[in-house]
Design a protein around this motif. Structure first.
Motif, short mmCIF file in Angstrom:
data_model
loop_
_atom_site.label_atom_id
_atom_site.label_comp_id
_atom_site.label_asym_id
_atom_site.label_seq_id
_atom_site.Cartn_x
_atom_site.Cartn_y
_atom_site.Cartn_z
N LYS A 145 45.70 54.62 85.80
CA LYS A 145 46.31 55.89 86.16
C LYS A 145 46.42 56.00 87.68
O LYS A 145 45.60 55.46 88.42
N ALA A 146 47.45 56.71 88.11
CA ALA A 146 47.65 56.97 89.53
C ALA A 146 46.66 58.02 90.01
O ALA A 146 46.01 58.68 89.19
N PRO A 147 46.53 58.21 91.32
CA PRO A 147 45.64 59.28 91.82
C PRO A 147 45.98 60.66 91.28
O PRO A 147 45.12 61.54 91.24
N THR A 148 47.22 60.86 90.84
CA THR A 148 47.62 62.14 90.27
C THR A 148 47.12 62.32 88.84
O THR A 148 47.22 63.40 88.28
N GLY A 149 46.62 61.24 88.23
CA GLY A 149 46.19 61.28 86.84
C GLY A 149 47.25 60.84 85.87
O GLY A 149 47.00 60.72 84.67
N ALA A 150 48.47 60.56 86.36
CA ALA A 150 49.56 60.12 85.49
C ALA A 150 49.43 58.63 85.21
O ALA A 150 48.94 57.87 86.06
N PRO A 151 49.88 58.18 84.03
CA PRO A 151 49.72 56.76 83.68
C PRO A 151 50.68 55.86 84.45
O PRO A 151 51.81 56.22 84.75
N ILE A 152 50.20 54.66 84.78
CA ILE A 152 51.03 53.61 85.35
C ILE A 152 50.79 52.34 84.55
O ILE A 152 49.84 52.24 83.78
N PHE A 153 51.66 51.37 84.74
CA PHE A 153 51.57 50.15 83.96
C PHE A 153 50.61 49.15 84.60
O PHE A 153 50.56 49.01 85.83
N GLN A 154 49.89 48.46 83.76
CA GLN A 154 48.96 47.43 84.23
C GLN A 154 49.62 46.05 84.22
O GLN A 154 49.34 45.22 85.08
N THR A 155 50.50 45.82 83.26
CA THR A 155 51.11 44.49 83.10
C THR A 155 52.63 44.55 83.11
O THR A 155 53.28 43.62 82.63
N GLY A 156 53.21 45.62 83.62
CA GLY A 156 54.66 45.65 83.79
C GLY A 156 55.42 46.56 82.86
O GLY A 156 56.52 46.99 83.17
N SER A 157 54.86 46.87 81.69
CA SER A 157 55.53 47.77 80.75
C SER A 157 54.51 48.32 79.76
O SER A 157 53.40 47.80 79.64
N GLY A 158 54.90 49.38 79.06
CA GLY A 158 53.99 50.00 78.10
C GLY A 158 53.63 49.09 76.95
O GLY A 158 52.46 49.01 76.54
N SER A 159 54.62 48.38 76.40
CA SER A 159 54.34 47.51 75.26
C SER A 159 53.44 46.35 75.64
O SER A 159 52.55 45.96 74.87
#
Length: 325
Positions: A202-216
Motif C-alpha cells: 500500500k502507498a503512504p495514503t493507504g491505497a493499494p499498489i501493485f507488487q509485481t506489476g498487476s493485480g492478477s
C-alpha cells in the motif's frame, strides 16, 4: 501516513467513476464471448440446471440456480474454482483469505491456476478454466483480475493491442502508484481482491499498489507462496501476468512449476521451471506482444480459444498434462 484531507479535493465521486468502469467491463465481457468458450460453457451449465448471472443482484424466487459471475457490472476481481466433472461447477471467492480458508479444508485441492487475457472478465476466465478442467479431469483455479482506473486508462491508450509494451515498462504499475498517491479513494476501485492478498503493498495514503506489476500477478504471487501449485496456464496477457508473478519468487518456490502459455510466449527465464508455449501462425495479436519470444509449437490458429469459431486454439488438447500440442 499522508494526510488525505487535501487529496479529497482531487477525488471524483465514485458514482461517476464506477459506471464508466462498468461500461468498459461490459465491453471486455463481449470480447470474451469471441475469445473463450463462453457459449459452450454456458450451454453446459444450463444443461445441468445452472444459469449465469452477469449483472449482480439476487435471482427471483423460483428461478433456476444462478451462478454470480457479475462480469457486466462488477469491476472487482475474484478467484473462481471450476470443476467440470461435478457440482458445484463454480465456486467464487471475492477475497484471497476466503479462498485460502476454503482451500485448507477442501477435499479436492486444486493445483492448477489459469489467468485469461483479452477481456479478462469473470465469464471468460471461467470458460478458460472449464476447458482446462475438462482436459485434466480436476478442478482449476481461475484468477479474475480487478478492473480499475489504471486498466481503463491503458486500454484507452491502446494497451489492449500493446500489452507487451506496457508490461515491459511496468506502465500499469506506475499509473496505479500515481493514482494511489493522488486520488486514493479512486485507486481502491477494482483492487479489493489484490489488496486482500497476503503481503500486498500500500502507498503512504493507504491505497493499494501493485507488487509485481498487476493485480492478477499479485494474487498469483501470493497464492504461490501460500499453497502448493503445480501448473500455471496463461492465455494472451495472462501469460505475462504469470511471468511477473514467478519472477520475484524465492528460487525454491519456483522448483518444479509447469508453465503453459497460449497466444503470448514469454521468456523462459528459469531452469527449474518447465515451459510449454504455443502461438498461432495467424495470431497477429500474440505475435505482436511476444517481444521475439518464440513458442515451442506453432499452431495453425489465431488468438481465439472459442471452438465455435474457425482457426481457434484447442485449449482442452493443449492443456493435457502429457500432451505436446
Amino acid at each position: 501516513m499522508v494526510s488525505r484531507d487535501y487529496l479529497q479535493l482531487f477525488e471524483m465521486p465514485s458514482a461517476l467513476i464506477e459506471p464508466a468502469l462498468k461500461m468498459c467491463r461490459r465491453f471486455n465481457t463481449c470480447l470474451d464471448y469471441d475469445f473463450y468458450d463462453v457459449p459452450a460453457f454456458a450451454e453446459f451449465l444450463h444443461s445441468h440446471g445452472e444459469d449465469i448471472g452477469t449483472v449482480g443482484g439476487k435471482p427471483d424466487k423460483g428461478a433456476p440456480s444462478t451462478l454470480d459471475l457479475s462480469a457486466f457490472d462488477n469491476p472487482e476481481g475474484a478467484i473462481l474454482v471450476i470443476d467440470a466433472s461435478q457440482p458445484p461447477f463454480v465456486l467464487r471467492f471475492d477475497k484471497v483469505p476466503d479462498f485460502l480458508e476454503w482451500h485448507g479444508k477442501a477435499e479436492k485441492q486444486p493445483t492448477t491456476v489459469c489467468i485469461s487475457g483479452v477481456g479478462s472478465s469473470a465469464l471468460g476466465s471461467a470458460a478458460l478454466a472449464w476447458d482446462i478442467s475438462r482436459a485434466i479431469h480436476d478442478n482449476v483455479i481461475a484468477i479474475v483480475p480487478g478492473y480499475g482506473v489504471a486498466d481503463c486508462i491503458l486500454q484507452a491508450l491502446g494497451g489492449w493491442f500493446g500489452f507487451g509494451f506496457y508490461n515491459a515498462f511496468n506502465t500499469k504499475s506506475n499509473v496505479q502508484e500515481l493514482l494511489a498517491m493522488t486520488v486514493p479513494e479512486t485507486a481502491w476501485i477494482g483492487r479489493n481482491l489484490s489488496a486482500s492478498a497476503p503481503g500486498s503493498k500500500k502507498a503512504p495514503t493507504g491505497a493499494p499498489i501493485f507488487q509485481t506489476g498487476s493485480g492478477s500477478s499479485d494474487v498469483l504471487h501470493a497464492l504461490l507462496q501460500e499453497i502448493a501449485l503445480k501448473r500455471l496456464i496463461g492465455h494472451s496477457k495472462g501469460a505475462l501476468a504469470i511471468a511477473n508473478a514467478i519472477r520475484s519468487l524465492h528460487p525454491d518456490e519456483r522448483n518444479g512449476l509447469q508453465v503453459v502459455t497460449l497466444g503470448c510466449p514469454i521468456a523462459a527465464e528459469f531452469d527449474t521451471v518447465t515451459y510449454r508455449q504455443f502461438l498461432g501462425l495467424f495470431d497477429a495479436l500474440g505475435q505482436l506482444n511476444s517481444w521475439n519470444n518464440l513458442p515451442d509449437t506453432w499452431l495453425p490458429s489465431g488468438h481465439s480459444t472459442n471452438m465455435c469459431l474457425p482457426l481457434s486454439m484447442d485449449v482442452e488438447r493443449l492443456s493435457q498434462p502429457t500432451g505436446r500440442g
